[in-house]
Scaffold this motif. Structure first.
Motif, mmCIF file in Angstrom:
data_model
loop_
_atom_site.group_PDB
_atom_site.id
_atom_site.type_symbol
_atom_site.label_atom_id
_atom_site.label_comp_id
_atom_site.label_asym_id
_atom_site.label_seq_id
_atom_site.Cartn_x
_atom_site.Cartn_y
_atom_site.Cartn_z
ATOM 1 N N SER A 35 0.810 -1.234 0.000
ATOM 2 C CA SER A 35 0.000 0.000 0.000
ATOM 3 C C SER A 35 0.839 1.278 0.000
ATOM 4 O O SER A 35 0.291 2.373 0.072
ATOM 5 N N THR A 85 -9.387 -11.828 -0.093
ATOM 6 C CA THR A 85 -9.614 -11.429 -1.486
ATOM 7 C C THR A 85 -10.113 -9.999 -1.601
ATOM 8 O O THR A 85 -9.608 -9.215 -2.415
ATOM 9 N N GLU A 86 -11.099 -9.656 -0.775
ATOM 10 C CA GLU A 86 -11.728 -8.332 -0.906
ATOM 11 C C GLU A 86 -10.729 -7.196 -0.699
ATOM 12 O O GLU A 86 -10.641 -6.266 -1.500
ATOM 13 N N GLN A 87 -9.937 -7.289 0.383
ATOM 14 C CA GLN A 87 -8.990 -6.193 0.647
ATOM 15 C C GLN A 87 -7.870 -6.136 -0.396
ATOM 16 O O GLN A 87 -7.393 -5.051 -0.745
ATOM 17 N N VAL A 129 -8.213 -7.053 -3.621
ATOM 18 C CA VAL A 129 -8.822 -6.480 -4.832
ATOM 19 C C VAL A 129 -8.925 -4.962 -4.704
ATOM 20 O O VAL A 129 -8.618 -4.227 -5.648
ATOM 21 N N LYS A 130 -9.346 -4.493 -3.517
ATOM 22 C CA LYS A 130 -9.451 -3.036 -3.281
ATOM 23 C C LYS A 130 -8.107 -2.349 -3.482
ATOM 24 O O LYS A 130 -8.023 -1.236 -3.975
ATOM 25 N N LEU A 131 -7.049 -3.032 -3.094
ATOM 26 C CA LEU A 131 -5.694 -2.471 -3.254
ATOM 27 C C LEU A 131 -5.232 -2.535 -4.707
ATOM 28 O O LEU A 131 -4.654 -1.577 -5.241
ATOM 29 N N VAL A 189 -6.939 -3.058 -7.803
ATOM 30 C CA VAL A 189 -7.655 -2.468 -8.942
ATOM 31 C C VAL A 189 -7.200 -1.041 -9.246
ATOM 32 O O VAL A 189 -6.909 -0.709 -10.403
ATOM 33 N N PRO A 190 -7.056 -0.166 -8.235
ATOM 34 C CA PRO A 190 -6.548 1.190 -8.538
ATOM 35 C C PRO A 190 -5.151 1.166 -9.157
ATOM 36 O O PRO A 190 -4.817 2.008 -9.979
#
Length: 729
Positions: free
Chosen positions: A644, A709-711, A713-715, A717-718
């Motif tokens: 991040s 997976t969710e966190q 993907v959030k990281l 995709v941008p």
């Protein structure tokens, strides 16, 4: 009135605090300044700049802050001002420039005027400040030298100041620059006009017709390059490098003169190293940006090569060199490093067909010189040209390799070091052909056995740590790209040598605290295991206890790199030998890694262990498969934190860039108009590695990775959007 004066007085105190060496005082002052409304900032700053009785440092700080305000927040502040205030600011600035007596202060005020002018060109190219243009024309033909300097400085800073009227004024601009470049009485005017000319050409990099129109300014510009260098000013020479890099076509009509001047300056030892290197940079840059043009001037190339080699001989005797335990970064300001880099780039730019015949005899003579510095430079030159002269050197590689191996026995340690460097570089540049080419020719003593044996022998060079370490580094280069089938016959001998050296160096670490060779040997072991794969199983028990011992005990700050490399080595060995063999130590290794992971948050940002740890966890995941899932709660936190990382970015002008450097981890892209885009690259490599590791976990663990997976993907995709956007650019 009294209240306004008191506020202004408070502002002077604030300016003083902004310059304070005390971090707390300065930070507090920065917060106070940020909270002042934009219009008030402009009023206070202009008043401070105008006040000649104020402290010089405070006035200069005020000028820098006003320029930054106009650069970074123009649209938020300036359009909201009443029109009479806007008019007052414009006329005030021009008046202050005319009244100012201090040259350095006047330049800073001119920077403000240039920034304001830049922002007052509308979308259609209309200049909304005609008085600024009139001031420019009046000042450039003034008898007052300070005003002429001011006009040139503004034009240099913002060469687009004429907006959509540029074509109309083109002859006027040209006359202005020619007139100033011919000013024999004032060298500073000649220098400034030359820099302004370069800035104008660079700002119009796609306007080929303009290049032709301004071609007759080149002789005067080159004269200014020469004259300014002998006044210890390399600013015009730097402008020439920029032209060579961005608009080499502009130099075409006077290319011979440009090259001759650069060659002369490069060879003049009365100039300082930076100036000589910049002069060489002109020629080297042209070999990259205008190779076809430069190939027509083979006489210059032939004369440049000895200059580069002469720079590479510029080495200092250093009694402590052989046993220094810290590898210092290359001194990029040194002539030796600059010459080597230039040779590498020129060989790649112009190609081996041209370069190799020109340099071969020089290198052979250097290698026979009784002075170690020449032999060192000859070997480093051989390393440097491998990539660019790849095709031409392949045919004579046998002869080169056999010759270079002799220098591993040279009486001088730094020549032996350079020979290791040459072997390692060739092993990379010519891989895997380098390893294959000499294989199976048993009657000719196979070169790969020669290479391995010679490097192992050099690793025994007790009393010369730097040589030992570099021999190990060359061995890494060799084994990394060595086909497995070629390495296996020599594996037993190779492993035994590496083990005995590791044991010896481990004792030295305990007794003397020296670690340099051990760091490289550990990586050599990792490289051999990585290539040998399951064939390394018989040697596993020979190494693992010692490697675990290092990770467990090498906890001091100065041993962080050794510990990181050892963690890498253990994980690579585990991957090579497979789960069945590795399981006997898997639990111990995981506990060691978990302990390190627990201390992860206490690690400094530049701790070398971080990147090694992230990669090691991914390898452990590959080895253990689904059994690795239990460790995810410990691993994922630091990994997500690293993935991040947000790099610092900034839009900077020339003035701000002067206060920053690549040494601070910043890299810059020139956007023209004296502006650059800066990005702080520190941490980006770790971010990239961390993102790759997340993908690795998802691939290996499949459904076991679902809760993350969710966190992830959030990281991610941008970041994909960022890369696509980057591609479009």
């Amino acid at each position: 009135m009294a209240a306004a004066a008191a506020e202004q007085q408070q502002f002077y105190l604030l300016l003083g605090n902004l310059l304070s060496p005390d971090n707390v005082v300065r930070k507090q002052a920065e917060e106070t300044y940020e909270n002042i409304p934009g219009q008030s900032k402009i009023t206070f700053l202009l008043q401070a700049i105008r006040n000649t009785t104020a402290a010089e440092e405070a006035r200069q700080m005020a000028a820098v802050l006003l320029r930054r305000l106009l650069s970074s927040a123009f649209d938020e502040v300036y359009p909201t001002l009443p029109s009479d205030v806007q008019t007052a600011i414009k006329s005030e600035l021009l008046m202050i420039i005319q009244m100012e007596t201090q040259s350095s202060m006047r330049k800073k005020i001119c920077d403000i005027a240039a920034e304001l002018a830049r922002n007052l060109i509308d979308e259609d190219g209309n200049n909304q400040w005609p008085e600024g243009l009139k001031f420019l024309f009046d000042s450039v033909s003034s008898q007052n030298m300070g005003l002429r300097e001011a006009a040139l400085h503004i034009f240099w800073n913002f060469p687009g100041i004429f907006g959509n009227q540029q074509q109309h004024y083109l002859d006027v601009i040209k006359r202005m620059l020619v007139q100033c470049m011919q000013d024999q009485e004032h060298p500073s005017i000649r220098t400034l006009s030359a820099r302004a000319t370069a800035a104008f050409i660079l700002a119009n990099e796609h306007n080929v017709a303009l290049f032709k129109h301004f071609a007759d300014l080149l002789p005067g510009f080159l004269q200014a390059v020469n004259d300014s260098c002998y006044q210890n000013d390399d600013s015009v020479l730097k402008s020439l490098v920029e032209i060579a890099d961005t608009v080499p076509k502009y130099l075409r009509p006077h290319l011979e003169a440009t090259l001759q001047l650069s060659l002369k300056l490069c060879g003049d030892t009365s100039l300082n190293n930076m100036q000589r290197q910049l002069a060489l940079e002109v020629i080297v840059t042209l070999s990259e940006t205008a190779a076809a043009m430069l190939r027509k001037h083979t006489n210059i190339v032939a004369q440049t090569i000895p200059q580069m080699l002469a720079m590479m001989v510029d080495l200092e005797e250093d009694e402590d060199w052989a046993n220094a335990d810290e590898l210092e970064d290359d001194d990029f300001d040194s002539n030796a490093v600059a010459g080597e880099s230039a040779l590498d780039r020129m060989a790649c730019g112009l190609g081996g067909k041209l370069v190799l015949p020109m340099i071969k005899e020089h290198i052979m003579q250097m290698l026979q010189n009784p002075d170690w510095k020449y032999r060192h430079a000859g070997l480093m030159a051989l390393s440097a040209i491998g990539e660019g002269c790849h095709q031409q050197m392949e045919g004579i590689l046998n002869e080169i390799v056999n010759f270079v191996l002799l220098f591993l026995q040279d009486p001088h340690p730094r020549v032996r070091f350079a020979a290791c460097n040459a072997v390692g570089q060739m092993a990379t540049d010519f891989a895997p052909g380098f390893q294959k080419k000499f294989h199976e020719k048993v009657s000719y003593k196979p070169a790969d056995t020669q290479v391995i044996a010679a490097l192992l022998q050099t690793m025994e060079d007790q009393g010369n740590q730097r040589v030992q370490a570099h021999a190990a580094a060359a061995l890494i280069n060799f084994t990394e790209d060595c086909p497995k089938s070629l390495l296996i016959p020599y594996l037993d001998n190779l492993v035994k040598h590496l083990h005995s050296i590791m044991v010896l160096k481990l004792q030295e670490l305990i007794q003397k605290g020296t670690k340099l060779v051990l760091e490289q040997v550990v990586t050599s072991i990792a490289s051999v295991a990585d290539t040998a794969e399951e064939k390394f199983v018989p040697y596993y028990d020979l190494f693992m206890p010692s490697l675990k011992h290092i990770v467990e005990n090498a906890v001091q700050k100065e041993l962080r790199l050794l510990r990181g490399k050892t963690i890498e080595c253990i994980s690579l060995i585990g991957l090579a030998v497979g789960k069945e063999k590795f399981m006997q130590d898997a639990s111990d290794v995981m506990q060691l890694l978990l302990k390190t992971q627990t201390d992860f948050s206490d690690m400094e940002d530049d701790d070398p262990q971080i990147s090694y740890m992230i990669s090691a966890w991914a390898r452990m995941c590959k080895i253990l498969g689904k059994e690795f899932q239990q460790y995810l709660p410990v691993v994922m936190g630091p990994l997500m934190k690293t993935a991040s990382i947000k790099p610092e970015v900034a839009l900077l002008d020339t003035q701000d860039m002067e206060n920053m450097s690549d040494d601070d981890g910043w890299e810059f892209v020139n956007l023209g108009d004296q502006q650059s885009f800066g990005i702080k690259t520190a941490g980006l490599e770790e971010k990239s590695t961390a993102c790759q590791m997340l993908v690795c976990y998802a691939k290996e663990l499949k459904e076991g990775f679902v809760e993350y997976t969710e966190q992830v993907v959030k990281l991610m995709v941008p970041l994909l959007k960022f890369y696509f956007h980057d591609d479009i650019l």
